[in-house]
Design a protein around this motif. Structure first.
Motif, mmCIF file in Angstrom:
data_model
loop_
_atom_site.group_PDB
_atom_site.id
_atom_site.type_symbol
_atom_site.label_atom_id
_atom_site.label_comp_id
_atom_site.label_asym_id
_atom_site.label_seq_id
_atom_site.Cartn_x
_atom_site.Cartn_y
_atom_site.Cartn_z
ATOM 1 N N ASP A 152 0.817 -1.204 0.000
ATOM 2 C CA ASP A 152 0.000 0.000 0.000
ATOM 3 C C ASP A 152 0.858 1.264 0.000
ATOM 4 O OD1 ASP A 152 -2.326 -1.481 0.070
ATOM 5 O OD2 ASP A 152 -2.304 -1.624 2.271
ATOM 6 N N ALA A 153 0.193 2.398 -0.275
ATOM 7 C CA ALA A 153 0.745 3.740 -0.151
ATOM 8 C C ALA A 153 2.113 3.879 -0.796
ATOM 9 C CB ALA A 153 0.811 4.140 1.324
ATOM 10 N N GLN A 164 7.006 1.695 0.388
ATOM 11 C CA GLN A 164 5.614 1.268 0.485
ATOM 12 C C GLN A 164 5.312 0.838 1.923
ATOM 13 O OE1 GLN A 164 6.416 -1.646 -2.782
ATOM 14 N NE2 GLN A 164 4.315 -1.114 -3.398
ATOM 15 N N TYR A 197 -4.227 -0.706 10.564
ATOM 16 C CA TYR A 197 -5.179 -0.965 9.481
ATOM 17 C C TYR A 197 -6.415 -0.072 9.597
ATOM 18 C CZ TYR A 197 -8.419 -3.459 6.466
ATOM 19 O OH TYR A 197 -9.328 -3.781 5.492
ATOM 20 N N MET A 221 -3.808 6.441 7.076
ATOM 21 C CA MET A 221 -2.686 5.888 6.319
ATOM 22 C C MET A 221 -1.375 6.452 6.851
ATOM 23 S SD MET A 221 -1.892 3.773 3.963
ATOM 24 C CE MET A 221 -3.451 3.510 3.141
#
Length: 529
Positions: free
Chosen positions: A121-122, A132, A165, A169
């Motif tokens: 993610d990200a 990431q 989670y 973020m």
């Protein structure tokens, strides 16, 4: 919506206007471009705006300041219309093709094969690495995953980092100056800066610029336009890295017009920037000096310096006539004769062809108007002339560039009347003679004896005589006007041509004895010049 996204390097910002996006210069607020939100994805690196259309896999980088030519790279797919990830940092891009969620790390220089990034993610792109977020299987721990974009694709994990989670973020940042560093918030919400000194060294990539091996084309003085410019480069390896190969060339030129003392500004034709051609041509006017230079870039983006200029001037110097000759003023024949004219010229490059003009007169007529023969490969031409006629020639030369010399002075040659074609009066004897033209001679044997030719016109009379011991004297008349007295006495016997002074006339030409000694008349010519 008015949201603003800052490009990598901080020079450009993207302002979302709802239906379009303005690209603004953060230092001046100037709008550099407007982009269609649905048709184009975009990213920035310094002053370079990268655009990725939804209809093409070609990515274009344009320097908004115009100081460098545009460059292009190939994406794994067209952009997702109106969505998807597109980031650029240094030589790297991160692209979301959208078909299966795969994100691709793309070397914009084309040296490293596009590579599917790890599923995490990200993603935040750095110059040579990808940062990431990765989570444990039970989602109890969140870490920073850094992947080297070099072909080894080595990875390291840092953390834990702040953000679970169910929480916002996590925050990740990469060095905006392009260095191998990343920052994140740790579990205590403290900023952590990590040096990524384990990334592959830069010498694993081609860092050597192409090398010029030759330039060529038109000579220093070119015979014709257009000017031709050719060039050749090689791309050598650097350290342990293989050469990436020649990618493209930029070509520029400047010109100095004929008569000018300085050159104009350098010109960069759009079609010559980023070209793959190794030959360029450029039309130039005669006398214009054109200087061209080139530089090369390899696939890795390394750019050579500009080559030394190669200059060529389209020939602007005209040939110069060196000689022009049409034989003797009076031909040594009393029969219809071929008169040959020859002109020669010199040129700073080479004479390409000649133009020859002539005027022809027949017995009793004036010279005609000029008749021209153009583009003769040699400076020579012939004309048939009957007795009593005359031909006058002029010639000029031209070179391959079209420069033309001036016309030569006219050169003329006449064919005389034989003595037997002249009417005799008084004591005139007709005898043979090996020294005479046509093998015959008319001798005036008494005072007042004469020979003549009626219905003539011209400006001069030429008399062909046999001189020798004991010969007499004659007067020559043109239309009743005496134009000269000629003595034929000489120590030895020989044939001679006497051209009498200028006197324009129309009428009878008469040769009359003014002594009791014999006078031998061989031929008579009428000149129009």
């Amino acid at each position: 919506s008015g949201s603003v996204t800052l490009g990598h390097g901080g020079n450009l910002a993207f302002v979302d206007r709802g239906t379009s996006v303005d690209v603004e210069d953060t230092r001046t607020g100037t709008v550099r471009r407007s982009l269609s939100y649905d048709e184009v994805r975009w990213a920035a690196e310094g002053n370079v705006l990268w655009t990725w259309p939804a209809t093409s896999a070609t990515v274009t980088g344009t320097d908004v300041t115009g100081s460098t030519p545009p460059v292009q790279a190939t994406a794994p797919c067209p952009a997702i219309r109106g969505a998807g990830i597109f980031q650029v940092a240094g030589r790297w891009a991160l692209m979301d093709c959208g078909t299966d969620g795969t994100q691709w790390a793309v070397d914009l220089r084309g040296q490293v094969t596009p590579w599917p990034a790890p599923a995490a993610d990200a993603p935040v792109l750095g110059n040579g690495f990808l940062a990431q977020v990765t989570r444990s299987a039970d989602r109890s721990r969140t870490d920073l995953l850094v992947t080297d974009l070099a072909p080894s694709h080595a990875q390291r994990t840092y953390g834990p980092i702040h953000g679970q989670y169910s929480l916002p973020m996590p925050s990740i940042a990469t060095d905006d100056a392009g260095g191998p560093r990343a920052a994140y918030l740790d579990g205590r919400r403290q900023v952590r800066l990590v040096d990524l000194d384990w990334l592959a060294p830069l010498d694993q990539f081609d860092s050597a610029a192409p090398h010029l091996t030759a330039t060529g084309g038109s000579p220093r003085v070119a015979a014709t336009s257009p000017i031709t410019f050719t060039y050749a480069y090689t791309d050598a390896s650097s350290g342990s890295a293989p050469a990436s190969g020649i990618g493209s060339y930029d070509v520029r030129y400047r010109q100095r017009p004929a008569g000018a003392t300085s050159y104009g500004a350098l010109t960069y034709p759009a079609g010559w920037q980023g070209t793959t051609a190794t030959t360029q041509t450029l039309a130039a006017a005669r006398g214009t000096d054109t200087c061209l230079s080139v530089r090369a870039r390899d696939v890795a983006g390394n750019l050579s310096g500009w080559s030394a200029e190669r200059c060529s001037t389209v020939d602007g110097t005209a040939p110069a006539v060196k000689s022009a000759y049409a034989g003797p003023t009076v031909v040594s024949s009393v029969a219809t004769s071929t008169v040959r004219f020859t002109v020669t010229a010199t040129d700073n490059v080479a004479v390409a062809s000649y133009d020859i003009a002539y005027r022809l007169a027949t017995s009793g007529t004036a010279l005609s108007g000029w008749t021209f023969r153009y583009g003769l490969p040699s400076g020579s031409a012939t004309v048939r002339v009957a007795p009593g006629g005359q031909v006058c020639f002029a010639g000029r030369a031209r070179d391959a560039a079209g420069n033309v010399s001036g016309w030569s002075a006219a050169r003329c040659s006449a064919v005389p009347f034989d003595d037997r074609s002249l009417t005799a009066y008084g004591w005139v004897s007709r005898t043979g003679s090996s020294s005479a033209l046509g093998g015959t001679v008319s001798t005036l044997r008494s005072y007042g004896a004469k020979v003549y030719r009626t219905r003539q016109q011209g400006t001069r009379v030429a008399l062909v005589v046999l001189r020798g011991p004991g010969q007499g004297t004659v007067d020559v008349y043109a239309a009743g006007v005496r134009v000269g007295r000629v003595s034929l006495a000489a120590p030895s016997t020989h044939r001679d041509v006497v051209v009498l002074p200028y006197h324009a006339f129309r009428g009878t030409v008469t040769v009359r004895s003014v002594s009791r000694a014999p006078s031998r008349i061989d031929a008579l010519a009428v000149l129009r010049t």
